[in-house]
Design an enzyme around this catalytic site. Sequence first.
Site, PDB file in Angstrom:
ATOM      1  N   SER A 120     -26.725   8.042  52.860  1.00  0.00           N
ATOM      2  CA  SER A 120     -27.623   7.607  51.789  1.00  0.00           C
ATOM      3  C   SER A 120     -27.059   7.959  50.425  1.00  0.00           C
ATOM      4  O   SER A 120     -27.527   7.432  49.419  1.00  0.00           O
ATOM      5  CB  SER A 120     -28.983   8.291  51.917  1.00  0.00           C
ATOM      6  N   HIS A 141     -26.123   0.708  55.636  1.00  0.00           N
ATOM      7  CA  HIS A 141     -27.222   1.658  55.430  1.00  0.00           C
ATOM      8  C   HIS A 141     -28.515   1.084  56.007  1.00  0.00           C
ATOM      9  O   HIS A 141     -29.074   0.131  55.467  1.00  0.00           O
ATOM     10  CB  HIS A 141     -27.363   1.935  53.924  1.00  0.00           C
ATOM     11  N   GLU A 153     -28.601  -2.269  53.894  1.00  0.00           N
ATOM     12  CA  GLU A 153     -27.793  -2.421  52.680  1.00  0.00           C
ATOM     13  C   GLU A 153     -26.315  -2.396  53.086  1.00  0.00           C
ATOM     14  O   GLU A 153     -25.883  -1.481  53.775  1.00  0.00           O
ATOM     15  CB  GLU A 153     -28.103  -1.290  51.692  1.00  0.00           C
ATOM     16  N   ASN A 192     -33.036   3.154  47.145  1.00  0.00           N
ATOM     17  CA  ASN A 192     -33.331   4.527  46.709  1.00  0.00           C
ATOM     18  C   ASN A 192     -33.194   4.698  45.197  1.00  0.00           C
ATOM     19  O   ASN A 192     -33.907   5.511  44.606  1.00  0.00           O
ATOM     20  CB  ASN A 192     -32.442   5.535  47.436  1.00  0.00           C
TER      21      ASN A 192
HETATM   22  P1  NAI Z   1     -30.397  14.129  61.693  1.00  0.00           P
HETATM   23  O1  NAI Z   1     -30.197  15.539  61.283  1.00  0.00           O
HETATM   24  O2  NAI Z   1     -31.681  13.713  62.337  1.00  0.00           O
HETATM   25  O3  NAI Z   1     -29.231  13.717  62.714  1.00  0.00           O
HETATM   26  C1  NAI Z   1     -27.879  14.070  62.554  1.00  0.00           C
HETATM   27  C2  NAI Z   1     -27.279  14.193  63.947  1.00  0.00           C
HETATM   28  O4  NAI Z   1     -25.864  14.260  63.823  1.00  0.00           O
HETATM   29  C3  NAI Z   1     -27.732  15.456  64.689  1.00  0.00           C
HETATM   30  O5  NAI Z   1     -28.257  15.075  65.956  1.00  0.00           O
HETATM   31  C4  NAI Z   1     -26.437  16.276  64.834  1.00  0.00           C
HETATM   32  O6  NAI Z   1     -26.363  16.984  66.062  1.00  0.00           O
HETATM   33  C5  NAI Z   1     -25.380  15.179  64.786  1.00  0.00           C
HETATM   34  N1  NAI Z   1     -24.074  15.627  64.324  1.00  0.00           N
HETATM   35  C6  NAI Z   1     -23.786  16.454  63.301  1.00  0.00           C
HETATM   36  N2  NAI Z   1     -22.447  16.585  63.170  1.00  0.00           N
HETATM   37  C7  NAI Z   1     -21.883  15.810  64.127  1.00  0.00           C
HETATM   38  C8  NAI Z   1     -20.536  15.513  64.494  1.00  0.00           C
HETATM   39  N3  NAI Z   1     -19.510  16.012  63.821  1.00  0.00           N
HETATM   40  N4  NAI Z   1     -20.333  14.669  65.532  1.00  0.00           N
HETATM   41  C9  NAI Z   1     -21.371  14.124  66.218  1.00  0.00           C
HETATM   42  N5  NAI Z   1     -22.666  14.373  65.900  1.00  0.00           N
HETATM   43  C10 NAI Z   1     -22.912  15.196  64.868  1.00  0.00           C
HETATM   44  O7  NAI Z   1     -30.087  13.244  60.394  1.00  0.00           O
HETATM   45  P2  NAI Z   1     -30.578  11.753  60.051  1.00  0.00           P
HETATM   46  O8  NAI Z   1     -31.837  11.802  59.266  1.00  0.00           O
HETATM   47  O9  NAI Z   1     -30.484  10.922  61.283  1.00  0.00           O
HETATM   48  O10 NAI Z   1     -29.432  11.313  59.015  1.00  0.00           O
HETATM   49  C11 NAI Z   1     -28.157  10.911  59.448  1.00  0.00           C
HETATM   50  C12 NAI Z   1     -27.486  10.119  58.342  1.00  0.00           C
HETATM   51  O11 NAI Z   1     -28.281   8.974  58.036  1.00  0.00           O
HETATM   52  C13 NAI Z   1     -27.281  10.871  57.032  1.00  0.00           C
HETATM   53  O12 NAI Z   1     -26.061  10.488  56.475  1.00  0.00           O
HETATM   54  C14 NAI Z   1     -28.453  10.387  56.181  1.00  0.00           C
HETATM   55  O13 NAI Z   1     -28.167  10.425  54.794  1.00  0.00           O
HETATM   56  C15 NAI Z   1     -28.564   8.948  56.643  1.00  0.00           C
HETATM   57  N6  NAI Z   1     -29.856   8.298  56.453  1.00  0.00           N
HETATM   58  C16 NAI Z   1     -31.033   8.973  56.715  1.00  0.00           C
HETATM   59  C17 NAI Z   1     -32.255   8.336  56.551  1.00  0.00           C
HETATM   60  C18 NAI Z   1     -33.536   9.040  56.876  1.00  0.00           C
HETATM   61  O14 NAI Z   1     -34.611   8.501  56.554  1.00  0.00           O
HETATM   62  N7  NAI Z   1     -33.510  10.210  57.508  1.00  0.00           N
HETATM   63  C19 NAI Z   1     -32.332   6.941  56.071  1.00  0.00           C
HETATM   64  C20 NAI Z   1     -31.047   6.300  55.908  1.00  0.00           C
HETATM   65  C21 NAI Z   1     -29.876   6.994  56.052  1.00  0.00           C
END
Ligand code: NAI
Length: 284
Positions: A120, A141, A153, A192
């Site tokens: 993001s 995105h 996006e 955003n």
């Molecule tokens: P989250 O914390 O729920 O999930 C991240 C996952 O990645 C975790 O399950 C973790 O174990 C795993 N992980 C971490 N390092 C890793 C690695 N090296 N290899 C494999 N797995 C790994 O986070 P979320 O909310 O799903 O966000 C993920 C991405 O999506 C971020 O870049 C965030 O900015 C983006 N994003 C989030 C949104 C939201 O509403 N939460 C909306 C749009 C984008």
Amino acid sequence: MSEIQRVGVVGCGLMGAGIAEVNARAGLDVVVVESSAAAADAGRSRLEASLKRAESKGKLTGTADDVLARISLVTDLDALADRQVVVEAIVEDEDAKVALFKRLDAIVADPQAILASNTSSIPIMKLGVVTSRPTQVMGIHFFNPVPVLRLVELVPSLLTAPETTERARSYVEGPLGKSAIDCQDRAGFVVNALLIPFVLSAIRMFESGFASAEDIDRGLVLGAAHPQGPLALADLIGLDTVKAVAESLYEEFKEPLYAAPPLLARMVDAGLLGRKSGRGFYRY
Ligand code: NAI
């Protein structure tokens, strides 16, 4: 028609699980890589729960088990070698993403494969330049919840090849059934960059005592036909996430409208993160 059949997703948290789900529901073959066996188990439970829910509402073609059968959850990145698209959805941490893109560059064999990030706020250029193929690296995105919200996006960096963006468009608008908008590689992209300053303005209005949280939200719901008010929305997004996105916007543009108000910072310090912690501007 998109030629993409084999998709990789890295990270199976909130977003990664949703991205894996929409790909598998589209009939594509999905390999999901998590960082540990425990995280992979948590990811599988997340996927199963979401697919069972969709199945019980009659929204799936076939059964949840049919869709799950198209998803392999593993802990070894080498399993992504034959993928045509990889979508990275790991933690929002630049060093972690840079390290991952270097490894993906070494592992993914097809030089035409799209290496995408769901970030993001981290500039796509930072991820492109650490690979030997920045022409293939871009932002794709998605929005939370991924199976529900139609927008994607598309974010090419200055070095992304136009054909990469066009292939990504055919993939998200074809099999995934999403609707794409084009954005430049700037903090906040389109949604955003507009939404966060609006939410921050509502927090400032509440903080100044100008109006109550309920009245601010009711005003926007009843007076501007928003599905929910900005403070309820902040609670839903998570106040820590709102603050983090505000900080990346402020860092990029140095405009006061993007600066996180003190109340937001204090609430995050206090662990009042919104719905996920049980209390934010409202109690849950
Ligand atoms: P989250 O914390 O729920 O999930 C991240 C996952 O990645 C975790 O399950 C973790 O174990 C795993 N992980 C971490 N390092 C890793 C690695 N090296 N290899 C494999 N797995 C790994 O986070 P979320 O909310 O799903 O966000 C993920 C991405 O999506 C971020 O870049 C965030 O900015 C983006 N994003 C989030 C949104 C939201 O509403 N939460 C909306 C749009 C984008």
